[in-house]
Structure formats: C-alpha cells, structure tokens
Design a protein around this motif. Structure first.
Motif, mmCIF file in Angstrom:
data_model
loop_
_atom_site.group_PDB
_atom_site.id
_atom_site.type_symbol
_atom_site.label_atom_id
_atom_site.label_comp_id
_atom_site.label_asym_id
_atom_site.label_seq_id
_atom_site.Cartn_x
_atom_site.Cartn_y
_atom_site.Cartn_z
ATOM 1 N N GLN A 182 -29.562 147.259 -70.109
ATOM 2 C CA GLN A 182 -28.758 146.627 -69.070
ATOM 3 C C GLN A 182 -29.638 146.416 -67.840
ATOM 4 O O GLN A 182 -30.532 147.217 -67.568
ATOM 5 C CB GLN A 182 -27.562 147.506 -68.675
ATOM 6 C CG GLN A 182 -26.608 147.826 -69.807
ATOM 7 C CD GLN A 182 -25.417 148.628 -69.330
ATOM 8 O OE1 GLN A 182 -24.849 148.346 -68.284
ATOM 9 N NE2 GLN A 182 -25.030 149.633 -70.098
ATOM 10 N N SER A 184 -29.615 145.483 -63.576
ATOM 11 C CA SER A 184 -28.731 145.549 -62.412
ATOM 12 C C SER A 184 -29.471 145.151 -61.135
ATOM 13 O O SER A 184 -29.980 146.008 -60.413
ATOM 14 C CB SER A 184 -28.147 146.957 -62.256
ATOM 15 O OG SER A 184 -27.388 147.319 -63.386
ATOM 16 N N ALA A 204 -25.002 142.669 -59.827
ATOM 17 C CA ALA A 204 -24.496 142.322 -61.152
ATOM 18 C C ALA A 204 -24.967 143.361 -62.153
ATOM 19 O O ALA A 204 -25.997 144.026 -61.952
ATOM 20 C CB ALA A 204 -24.973 140.935 -61.571
ATOM 21 N N ARG A 205 -24.184 143.510 -63.221
ATOM 22 C CA ARG A 205 -24.617 144.304 -64.368
ATOM 23 C C ARG A 205 -24.746 143.343 -65.536
ATOM 24 O O ARG A 205 -23.753 142.860 -66.076
ATOM 25 C CB ARG A 205 -23.633 145.426 -64.669
ATOM 26 C CG ARG A 205 -24.043 146.243 -65.880
ATOM 27 C CD ARG A 205 -23.524 147.660 -65.872
ATOM 28 N NE ARG A 205 -22.083 147.766 -65.763
ATOM 29 C CZ ARG A 205 -21.380 148.813 -66.216
ATOM 30 N NH1 ARG A 205 -22.012 149.826 -66.797
ATOM 31 N NH2 ARG A 205 -20.092 148.871 -66.068
ATOM 32 N N VAL A 206 -25.978 143.003 -65.855
ATOM 33 C CA VAL A 206 -26.274 142.026 -66.905
ATOM 34 C C VAL A 206 -26.460 142.781 -68.212
ATOM 35 O O VAL A 206 -27.375 143.604 -68.347
ATOM 36 C CB VAL A 206 -27.540 141.219 -66.561
ATOM 37 C CG1 VAL A 206 -27.787 140.147 -67.608
ATOM 38 C CG2 VAL A 206 -27.400 140.592 -65.178
ATOM 39 N N ARG A 207 -25.613 142.493 -69.196
ATOM 40 C CA ARG A 207 -25.665 143.227 -70.464
ATOM 41 C C ARG A 207 -25.129 142.361 -71.590
ATOM 42 O O ARG A 207 -24.570 141.288 -71.361
ATOM 43 C CB ARG A 207 -24.867 144.520 -70.358
ATOM 44 C CG ARG A 207 -23.417 144.321 -69.949
ATOM 45 C CD ARG A 207 -22.703 145.640 -69.811
ATOM 46 N NE ARG A 207 -21.303 145.487 -69.438
ATOM 47 C CZ ARG A 207 -20.436 146.480 -69.372
ATOM 48 N NH1 ARG A 207 -20.828 147.720 -69.642
ATOM 49 N NH2 ARG A 207 -19.187 146.270 -69.024
ATOM 50 N N THR A 209 -22.773 140.940 -74.569
ATOM 51 C CA THR A 209 -21.332 140.756 -74.685
ATOM 52 C C THR A 209 -20.838 141.422 -75.968
ATOM 53 O O THR A 209 -21.334 141.133 -77.053
ATOM 54 C CB THR A 209 -20.975 139.259 -74.705
ATOM 55 O OG1 THR A 209 -21.426 138.666 -73.491
ATOM 56 C CG2 THR A 209 -19.478 139.054 -74.847
ATOM 57 N N THR A 219 -21.429 140.910 -69.120
ATOM 58 C CA THR A 219 -21.983 140.822 -67.769
ATOM 59 C C THR A 219 -20.870 140.769 -66.721
ATOM 60 O O THR A 219 -19.877 140.071 -66.899
ATOM 61 C CB THR A 219 -22.879 139.589 -67.641
ATOM 62 O OG1 THR A 219 -23.989 139.726 -68.538
ATOM 63 C CG2 THR A 219 -23.411 139.430 -66.231
ATOM 64 N N GLU A 220 -21.087 141.497 -65.627
ATOM 65 C CA GLU A 220 -20.088 141.570 -64.558
ATOM 66 C C GLU A 220 -20.766 141.468 -63.189
ATOM 67 O O GLU A 220 -21.901 141.904 -63.017
ATOM 68 C CB GLU A 220 -19.314 142.894 -64.623
ATOM 69 C CG GLU A 220 -18.509 143.072 -65.890
ATOM 70 C CD GLU A 220 -17.841 144.441 -65.970
ATOM 71 O OE1 GLU A 220 -16.830 144.559 -66.667
ATOM 72 O OE2 GLU A 220 -18.351 145.372 -65.313
#
Length: 497
Positions: A182, A184, A204-207, A209, A219-220
């Motif tokens: 992840q 961030s 953001a937390r890029v991860r 799906t 991602t959030e």
C-alpha cells in the motif's frame, strides 16, 4: 421407516433451502480491515499528523492497545446480517525519529492479538477469520517545507508511507493482491492558536481493489482534522477521520478523542476512544485504547549561532542586517538602516537630498539649508503651481503620447493661458522609478515636450512655454505600489510672471 425417510428428505430440503438463502452477492476476498490512523511522532496529536515534525535528534517510541467492535458485517441473500469480525484486540508498536533537520522517519507495526465473530460458517465461500496475526507494517518519512519557528504562517510538511507485505490475509490484516503493498502520500499542516494546536492532514491510501459483498475495497482519499490543547501537563484532543473510496460510493467517518499525561523522565500515558458513523468495512461501531510512550528530545542548540535559520525575534541580541542596531532595538531588523532612525533606512521621497525624517517639505523638493523646503521665490518672479492631480493626463508605460482625456485637459490649460497673457508656463514631466533612471529622465522630457507642442498647436506662443523632465527624482507617492507609480507618472504646470 417410510415416515422416517420422508422426515430425512424434508430436513435435507430445509437445509438446502437455508444454505441457498445464505449465499453472498459477490465473493469475499481478504483485505486490510484496519482504518485507525495514528501519528507516530505525535508532535501535536496522537491521531492526526500536523505540519510540525520532531526536532533534529529527537525520537519517540510508543505502544498502544486497541479494542474495537463491529468491524465487518456481511449480509446474506436471506437478508440477515452476520458480524464476521465482531471484535478485535490489537497492539500498535510505533517509532519516529528525526536524523537531520526537517526530516522525520517513522515505522508502524499493528499486531492483531485476538479477534472473532459469528456467522461466517453459514455463508457459502466464507471462512472464519484467523483469530490473530500481523497487520500491515508501514514505514514512512516526512519533510518539513514551512516551519512556524522560522516565522511561517503555518507548519507544512509532505510525507510518504509504504505498507509492506507482512500482514496476515486470513486475519484481514493485508490486501490480497499487489502482494499486500500500500502507498500513502500525504500533506499535513498545523498552527498554534493560543492554548490550542490546529492540525489537518490530506492524503490517499493507494492499494489493490478487493471485492467485498455489496461493495469494493480499494484506494481511498483520507482526511484528518484535529484540535488539541498545548502545554506540559494533561492534554486533550478531538479528531475527525474521514476516508472516501474511489472505487465505491462510500465515505467512512469516525470521531475520536484522546488524552495525554506526562509522568516524568520522558514517559507519557495516553488513551483514546472513538465512534464510527458508517458501516463501511473496517469502521468500528466504537473503539477504545490505552498506551504508553517514551520520547527523547535533545537540548536544542543555539539557533542564533552557526548559521541556523531563525527569526530576528528569536535572537534579540543579534544584528541581522549589520547596521550596528541589535534586533531588539531595530525597527527594520532585516534591512540595514541608520542608527539615528532606529535601524531603518533613510528615504528621500522628494529627491532633494534631505532624508524624510529631517525634511520639513516631504512632497516638495528643496535645499538642505532650509530642511528640505524650496528657496523663497524672488520678488520679481512669482510662481503659481497648477497641479493636474484631479485632471490627470494619463501616459502609457514607456510612452509619451497624449491619450484619453489628456487633449481635453490641455485644451482647458490653453484657454487659461489665453485668458492670462501676462504669465508664462513651465511644464514639468515626471515618471515612476521602474526602469533605468536615465531612460526615465529622457521619457519625462519627451512627455513635457509633447505637452508643449500640443499647446503651441492651440495657439500659445512657444516663448511662453518651457518644458523640463525630472524623471523619477520627485515622486509624490510611494513607488512600492501600482497606485503610487500611477500617481508619479504625471505632468505638472507652473505659472510664472
């Protein structure tokens, strides 16, 4: 025997019917269910990174035990909800360290000590989560762009975190895909207001799906706001953490509060509690935690020595601008000036060689023997100044062409001269201070000559007209603003007898 056989058949049918009513709308893939955001450095807040970093050489180690309920609730096709992760007890090991000025490194290690739920066995394709395991470890760093101690309006920092593939997927401790990685990125800022510290964090937390029944988890965008008290004793804070999904129309919201109590020798006890306002996966209905931390802050070096950045107010005994006036007595500590003027530079607004603080005629050029006022006019020659401040001839920057209302105004001047044949006229051209001085003097002369030529065309004898250009030497307003520069680009008329 026949009745027994029918009973078995009926029971099997009921079981099959019940199982069919307990399927999921989509398959369940393990994902990282932890949403709690903690600040490893905790400079202003336990829960939200502010723009203020640890000072150089400082570090902080902490341990937090956290209990939460209502973490993952799934609904089967029969309409019934099952709390697959009903409770979780976890421990957070964290550390932050500033090896050099403006840089801070951090590590976070969440450990799932115990967790459990109910209803997983009644759903097809869902296994009961592991009762313990490792969460997603994270390493990160932050860099300070602006610092309040250097006089900036806010403290501002950028950061980047990397979630490592160490968590246990079967315990909902990491994402299934991307090997659990992840990313961030984050921007944080803060400011002190009296007894309070205000902080905000956006990132953001890029991860990967992952599919979760009824929604996707991926991602959030993450935001945090905090208000915290300041001081050396008991401190409190109130924080709001919000996460907006980019793969599903979900917004997770959690309100948290925290308290911190120093107990001496660098140790601190702390506690937090929170309430979730949505049923988004990973958002608990409530949580509570207690922890202990130890921080080391080496004595700060003298910022007034060795070229370290500082504000004049931090070093009142220094002389920042080298004008022999110490900062504490200098009204202009970053601009060299005269000791007699309390460290501020002397200015000569009217260009007559007499500084403003000694000039009794600030807007009129004069001589030193008369404290900046002009010499008295000889009785045989009387001057009368006609100012066109209220009827200004506008010149474009760098040009000497008469435009706009200039022609109408000069027509009025021509009529005045015709009505007073006993007077002559001196035309004075002026400019602002933008550009080379010699060029401005030439430009001001060209403007005065242009006005003289116009008046001659209107029937005024050239022998009655004198044109002089003074360039930027006689301003009537400050050249530090566009409005002042516009006022200084002027033409003035002086009637003489």
């Amino acid at each position: 025997m026949r009745e027994l056989a029918w009973t078995c058949v009926l029971a099997a049918a009921l079981v099959a019917t019940r199982a069919a009513g307990q399927t999921l709308s989509s398959p369940l893939v393990a994902f990282d269910a932890e949403r709690l955001q903690l600040s490893a450095a905790a400079t202003d807040s336990l829960l939200v990174d502010s723009g203020r970093l640890l000072s150089e050489g400082s570090y902080r180690l902490s341990l937090l035990a956290n209990y939460e309920r209502g973490i993952l609730v799934l609904e089967g096709s029969d309409g019934e909800s099952r709390s697959i992760l009903h409770y979780r007890t976890s421990a957070w090991l964290m550390g932050a360290w500033s090896p050099v000025e403006r840089l801070e490194l951090s590590i976070r290690l969440p450990v799932i000590l115990s967790q459990g739920g109910h209803g997983a066995e009644t759903l097809e394709g869902v296994a009961e989560p592991a009762s313990s395991g490792l969460g997603t470890p994270e390493v990160g760093g932050r860099y300070s762009l602006l610092r309040r101690e250097e006089g900036a309006p806010v403290s501002l920092a950028v950061g980047f975190g990397v979630g490592l593939p160490g968590g246990r997927a079967s315990a909902f401790g990491r994402q299934e895909h991307w090997a659990g990685f992840q990313l961030s990125p984050r921007v944080s800022l803060g400011r002190e207001v009296g007894r309070f510290a205000l902080g905000a964090s956006v990132g953001a937390r890029v991860r990967a799906t992952e599919a979760e029944p009824g929604r996707d988890v991926g991602t959030e965008l993450e935001q945090g706001l905090v208000v915290a008290t300041r001081g050396d004793g008991l401190r409190g804070e109130l924080a709001l953490q919000v996460a907006e999904s980019l793969v599903h129309p979900d917004v997770a919201v959690e309100l948290l509060g925290g308290v911190r109590l120093p107990i001496g020798h660098g140790f601190e006890l702390n506690a937090l509690a929170g309430h979730g306002f949505t049923d988004i996966p990973g958002t608990p209905s409530w949580r509570a935690g207690v922890g202990i931390a130890w921080a080391h802050h080496p004595p700060l070096g003298d910022v007034c020595q060795g070229g370290r950045k500082h504000t004049p107010a931090q070093c009142p005994g220094n002389d920042e601008d080298g004008d022999s006036v110490p900062n504490k007595e200098d009204r202009c500590p970053l601009e060299a000036g005269a000791p007699d003027n309390r460290g501020c530079p002397d200015r000569d607004s009217d260009g007559d060689g007499v500084v403003d603080r000694l000039d009794r005629c600030l807007k009129e050029p004069g001589v030193q023997g008369r404290q900046g006022c002009p010499e008295p006019v000889s009785p045989s020659v009387r001057e009368e100044r006609l100012s066109l401040a209220d009827r200004k001839i506008i010149f474009q920057v760098g040009l000497a062409e008469i435009q706009g209302d200039g022609a109408r105004i000069l027509d009025e001047v021509a009529e005045l001269l015709k009505s007073r044949p006993d007077v002559s006229l001196r035309i004075e051209g002026h400019t602002d201070n933008t550009g080379p001085e010699q060029l401005n003097r030439s430009l001001s002369q060209e403007r005065a000559d242009a006005v003289r030529a116009y008046l001659i065309q209107r029937g005024i004898a050239g022998s009655r007209l004198e044109a002089r250009g003074y360039g930027p030497s006689r301003p009537i307003a400050s050249n530090d603003t566009q409005e002042g520069q516009s006022e200084n680009r002027r033409v003035e008329f002086i009637l003489t007898k």
